[in-house]
Structure formats: C-alpha cells, structure tokens
Scaffold this active site. Structure first.
Site, PDB file in Angstrom:
ATOM      1  CD  GLN A  73       0.665  -8.316  -1.096  1.00 50.04           C
ATOM      2  OE1 GLN A  73       1.516  -9.029  -1.598  1.00 50.04           O
ATOM      3  NE2 GLN A  73       0.964  -7.378  -0.223  1.00 50.04           N
TER       4      GLN A  73
ATOM      5  CE1 TYR B  36       6.141   3.639  -0.619  1.00 55.10           C
ATOM      6  CE2 TYR B  36       5.702   3.562   1.745  1.00 55.10           C
ATOM      7  CZ  TYR B  36       6.497   3.954   0.688  1.00 55.10           C
ATOM      8  OH  TYR B  36       7.634   4.669   0.926  1.00 55.10           O
TER       9      TYR B  36
ATOM     10  CD  GLU C 243      -0.196   2.933  -5.179  1.00 54.58           C
ATOM     11  OE1 GLU C 243       0.123   2.235  -4.201  1.00 54.58           O
ATOM     12  OE2 GLU C 243       0.438   2.910  -6.253  1.00 54.58           O
TER      13      GLU C 243
ATOM     14  CG  ASP D  49       2.377  -3.498   1.863  1.00 60.28           C
ATOM     15  OD1 ASP D  49       3.466  -4.074   1.697  1.00 60.28           O
ATOM     16  OD2 ASP D  49       1.296  -3.989   1.483  1.00 60.28           O
TER      17      ASP D  49
ATOM     18  CB  CYS E  44       8.062  -7.525  -0.250  1.00 56.18           C
ATOM     19  SG  CYS E  44       8.386  -5.957  -1.074  1.00 56.18           S
TER      20      CYS E  44
HETATM   21  C1  LIG Z   1       3.962  -3.781  -1.884  1.00 55.19           C
HETATM   22  S1  LIG Z   1       2.737  -2.833  -2.722  1.00 55.19           S
HETATM   23  C2  LIG Z   1       1.509  -2.702  -1.488  1.00 55.19           C
HETATM   24  C3  LIG Z   1       0.148  -2.336  -1.979  1.00 55.19           C
HETATM   25  C4  LIG Z   1      -1.019  -2.583  -1.038  1.00 55.19           C
HETATM   26  N1  LIG Z   1      -0.717  -2.261   0.331  1.00 55.19           N
HETATM   27  C5  LIG Z   1      -1.458  -4.020  -1.172  1.00 55.19           C
HETATM   28  O1  LIG Z   1      -1.052  -4.845  -0.379  1.00 55.19           O
HETATM   29  O2  LIG Z   1      -2.190  -4.308  -2.106  1.00 55.19           O
HETATM   30  C6  LIG Z   1       3.519  -1.300  -2.815  1.00 55.19           C
HETATM   31  C7  LIG Z   1       2.681  -0.200  -3.435  1.00 55.19           C
HETATM   32  O3  LIG Z   1       3.420   1.021  -3.345  1.00 55.19           O
HETATM   33  C8  LIG Z   1       3.223   1.787  -4.523  1.00 55.19           C
HETATM   34  N2  LIG Z   1       4.344   2.736  -4.561  1.00 55.19           N
HETATM   35  C9  LIG Z   1       5.589   2.551  -5.012  1.00 55.19           C
HETATM   36  N3  LIG Z   1       6.350   3.627  -4.765  1.00 55.19           N
HETATM   37  C10 LIG Z   1       5.554   4.523  -4.110  1.00 55.19           C
HETATM   38  C11 LIG Z   1       5.760   5.823  -3.572  1.00 55.19           C
HETATM   39  N4  LIG Z   1       6.945   6.425  -3.641  1.00 55.19           N
HETATM   40  N5  LIG Z   1       4.731   6.421  -2.962  1.00 55.19           N
HETATM   41  C12 LIG Z   1       3.508   5.818  -2.864  1.00 55.19           C
HETATM   42  N6  LIG Z   1       3.262   4.599  -3.373  1.00 55.19           N
HETATM   43  C13 LIG Z   1       4.267   3.957  -3.977  1.00 55.19           C
HETATM   44  C14 LIG Z   1       3.128   0.744  -5.614  1.00 55.19           C
HETATM   45  O4  LIG Z   1       2.467   1.244  -6.753  1.00 55.19           O
HETATM   46  C15 LIG Z   1       2.341  -0.370  -4.917  1.00 55.19           C
HETATM   47  O5  LIG Z   1       0.965  -0.202  -5.086  1.00 55.19           O
END
Ligand SMILES: C[S@@+](CC[C@H](N)C(=O)[O-])C[C@H]1O[C@@H](n2cnc3c(N)ncnc32)[C@H](O)[C@@H]1O
Length: 456
Positions: free
Chosen positions: A286, A315, A336, A384, A411
């Site tokens: 973040q 995620y 993830e 998330d 977001c």
């Molecule tokens: C908004 S971030 C949230 C990360 C974590 N919760 C944090 O706050 O640090 C979204 C995360 O989803 C991952 N991501 C994107 N597409 C995804 C998918 N289809 N499946 C799993 N993870 C995914 C991204 O790499 C990223 O780490």
C-alpha cells in the site's frame, strides 16, 4: 459518421461548472451537451475553449476563470494538476473527502443497491504521503529528464516536487537523475524504442527509512553500472537495495519480470502494526502507510474476528492483512498471483514468528473455487482485489462457502457496486455503513471497506 455535437473545435463560450467526473474533470454544458474541462470545479464560471469533439461529449480548456469556487485550493503547483499527479489538488481537502463519499453514494444508487456511505476518513496532513514513486525518464531538450506526463499525453513535464510523494523520495529522484546525466545514460525513447533507462522507481519505508532504488532499463547492459551504483550509495545513505529491472518490451507496462540486484538486499523492510514486512521490487505494498494502518484496523474490527475463526485473505500481496490479523484467529489462508509477493509473504510470516498462515500462489478466482470444492468452511473472507474487482466465479465460490462475513476492501467503487449486487443476490446484506478511507489524497482514487453479512 457526422457528429451531432452542438459545439465545434476552438469554439469559445462562458458556462458554469455543474459537476465533477470520477476523473476529476469539471463538467460544463452547452445545450445539454457535456464538455469535460481540466481544472474547473463545481460552482465556478469559466470561459471555455473546445479542444476536441466526440460524438456524445467534448473536451475543453479553461481560457479564463470568471468566478472561483469557495472550495478552490489556490495553494498548489499547477504542474501537479496538468500532469495528473494530483488531479484533485485544486479542491480544498474537505471538499475532496466529500467528493469521494458522494462518488460512492452515486454509484450505489445507479446500481440500485441500498447503502449508507460514511464520511470519508481523511489524513491530517494529506501531502507527501506516497512511499513509492515510479518516475518516467525521457530526453527533453537534449537532456535526460525526470517528471510526469501531461494528462492524456506522453509529453513529459520536468518535475522536481511531486507534491504527494515522500519528500525524501523526491530528493532521491533528483540525485539519481543527476548521476544518470553525469554518466550519459541514454534516456528511453518510446517512439523509436531506443535508449536505455525507462523509469526510476524508489520505495522508502515509512518507519524504517530503508530505501530501494530500481533502475528500469530496456537493455540488459547498463553502462558504467559500478560507478552509478557507487555514486547512488554515496549520495543516499538510506539506500539498502539497488536493483536493475529489465523491461525490453514495447509496452506501457512499467516493470519487466527480470530483476538483478546491483547492490545490497533484494528487499527492503518496513513496519505495519508493529510487524516487519520485507518488500520486493515487484510486490504490491500500500502506497500510503499512514492510512493503511487505519484501513486494516477498521476492516479487522468490522470483521468481528473470533479466536476460532478460519479466515481467507484473497489477493493477499505480501501478507499484510493475513499477518496483521493472524494472532486474533485460528488460521488464515492467503492467495496471491505474483510469485515474488508470495515469497515475501512466506518470509514475512517467519520474520514475525507467525505460524497459522498459509499462502498459495495462484489466481484468487481459481483458488476460491478449489477451496469451495475442498469444502473449506471459512468464517470470514477478506477480498482486496485490484481495480477490476472480483469475478462472478469468485463471488459464487466465496458465498457458496457461506462465511458469516465477507469484508470487501475496494480501490474502485465502480467495480465494488457491481460486485455488491451479486454478493447481495447470493444471500448477503451490507452491514452498517460503507466506509471510505482516503488512501490517495489529492487524487481521484477512492478506497473503501464494506462488510457483507450472511442473511439470517
Ligand atoms: C490491492 S492489492 C492488495 C494486496 C494486499 N492485500 C495488501 O494490502 O498489501 C491486490 C493484490 O492482488 C494481486 N492480484 C491481482 N490479480 C490477482 C488474481 N487474479 N489473483 C490473486 N491475486 C491477484 C496483486 O498482485 C496485488 O498483490
């Protein structure tokens, strides 16, 4: 097809600004035809010049502001607004917070989903907060330059003060720029797909003050690399990691997949809720550490976690949510998609002596179905996701596992309301208020927490 637009390019007229789009553009109307204008806020009267006409709308620019809004913030560098670094910075901060609350409310209304939206939780000092910068490097007037693109263009505006970034990061960008200039490293030319240095990425731990510098290059070869590294470490004592990321592709995607550690560690550390986190160059972390703590605390409180709960963190990134809630529950399962982030998450669990978390590398939408098929019975699911939100398959699998609560950290309110409709259709209701938290002051980005509770 001939446009039915009642305006033509270069036409000028006076009008009142009646609305603000989700991109922070002022809306004026000419015979009900909407025209989107940079740096114009509701209540203002402006003389507009039409710059581009499309079938259903046009773009314009302010030639002269004839009446100011009381909500106008005069105390901001115009570069921040014209480049899109801080497109909302022309609004006073209270008005920004209200704008974000209203944007979410409007979207829920359009989706015909009933929801109460709480006032946005803001920052006391909503500038200089970003812990990460990704700064394009281009040649401008024969000189390697760092800055930001003018909105909707690829023209680089030279910038030294990025307004919303940690000022130490701004200083580091200037230092690195000057070193690259000194050693005549060719800046990337995206039209010819030539040159070497594309982007300078800098991340700085808010508590640790550890800094990572990533030089994103088109080529593997980086001339005089040892001298460049030595000069960076001499000038910036906070730097703990210098990485070359190679991105040979003709693409707008900033980072490539190959990382070479040029000096120091392959990650930097920072602290969140008193827990240590190692963060690699490709991992999501973040960007606003101050409000992130508020956001996750709130999400955990709203989840009403219990000691015997099994929790899914979809995620999961580098494990920030999983590791901050692990001590309150029986077990957390994270998923993830980025391999480096999963490695960081596993290391972070060890680093903090946390044993009741398991991170899986994969697509959340597939893993959720796999968990459902394996008859996993989570009590709470956190999601998330990135801006595109959830998939219908993920929502069906998640709700089929019947958790008491699904906590959605979003977001992007447009995808939140779309997903909310399906979650509600699958037997859940929104518990309490949707809570916006201003993770991205001065920008149009909107973060929020919504709790969905299983119907009785
Ligand atoms: C908004 S971030 C949230 C990360 C974590 N919760 C944090 O706050 O640090 C979204 C995360 O989803 C991952 N991501 C994107 N597409 C995804 C998918 N289809 N499946 C799993 N993870 C995914 C991204 O790499 C990223 O780490």
């Amino acid at each position: 097809m001939k446009s039915k637009a009642p305006v033509i390019k270069n036409q000028e007229f006076e009008a009142e600004v009646v609305d603000l789009t989700y991109q922070g553009l002022g809306v004026v109307k000419f015979e009900d035809f909407p025209i989107f204008v940079v740096n114009a806020i509701p209540g203002e009267v402006v003389k507009v010049g039409i710059t581009k006409v499309q079938k259903n709308f046009a773009f314009g620019r302010v030639i002269k502001r004839l009446k100011d809004s009381p909500n106008r913030n005069h105390d901001v560098d115009q570069d921040a607004i014209i480049t899109g670094i801080a497109p909302l910075a022309n609004l006073k901060y209270d008005a920004q917070l209200e704008y974000k609350q209203n944007q979410i409310a409007e979207l829920f209304k359009k989706q015909h989903v009933e929801a109460e939206i709480a006032p946005t939780i803001g920052m006391d000092n909503p500038v200089g907060y970003r812990n990460k910068a990704q700064i394009p490097v281009r040649e401008v007037k024969g000189e390697l330059t760092t800055g930001f693109y003018r909105r909707n263009s690829h023209n680089l505006v030279p910038i030294e003060d990025y307004y919303i970034q940690d000022p130490e990061i701004d200083k580091a960008i200037i230092v690195v720029r000057d070193i690259l200039r000194k050693y005549h490293v060719p800046a990337y030319d995206e039209f010819k797909h030539q040159g070497v240095i594309r982007t300078v990425m800098v991340r700085r731990g808010y508590y640790s003050h550890e800094m990572m510098v990533v030089l994103v290059t088109r080529t593997k070869k980086l001339q005089l690399v040892d001298e460049i590294v030595r000069e960076i470490t001499d000038a910036l004592p906070e730097v703990k990691s210098i990485i070359q990321n190679i991105n040979p592709a003709k693409t707008n995607v900033i980072m490539g997949t190959e990382n070479n550690v040029l000096w120091g560690n392959k990650t930097i550390k920072d602290t969140l809720f008193g827990k240590q986190f190692e963060i690699g160059p490709l991992s999501f972390y973040q960007v606003n550490p101050q409000t992130t703590e508020q956001l996750y605390k709130l999400a955990a409180q709203k989840a009403e976690l219990k000691a015997d709960d099994l929790v899914i963190d979809a995620y999961s990134g580098i494990g920030t949510i999983s590791l901050t809630i692990a001590e309150q529950v029986r077990e957390v399962l994270g998923v993830e998609i980025i391999e480096g982030a999963v490695e960081d998450a596993k290391r972070n669990a060890k680093l903090n002596g946390i044993k009741n978390v398991r991170f899986t590398l994969g697509k959340a939408e597939e893993q959720m179905v796999a968990w459902q098929e394996a008859e996993v019975q989570p009590d709470v699911i956190f999601v998330d996701p990135p801006r595109k939100g959830l998939t219908p398959e993920l929502i069906d699998a998640a709700t089929a596992m019947a958790p008491a609560k699904l906590v959605y950290i979003s977001c992007n309110p447009a995808t939140l309301v779309r997903d909310a409709a399906q979650i509600i259709e699958n037997g859940y209701h929104i518990k309490g208020e949707v809570q916006p938290v201003d993770q991205f002051p001065q920008t149009t980005h909107i973060e929020s927490v919504t709790v969905f509770e299983k119907n009785a």
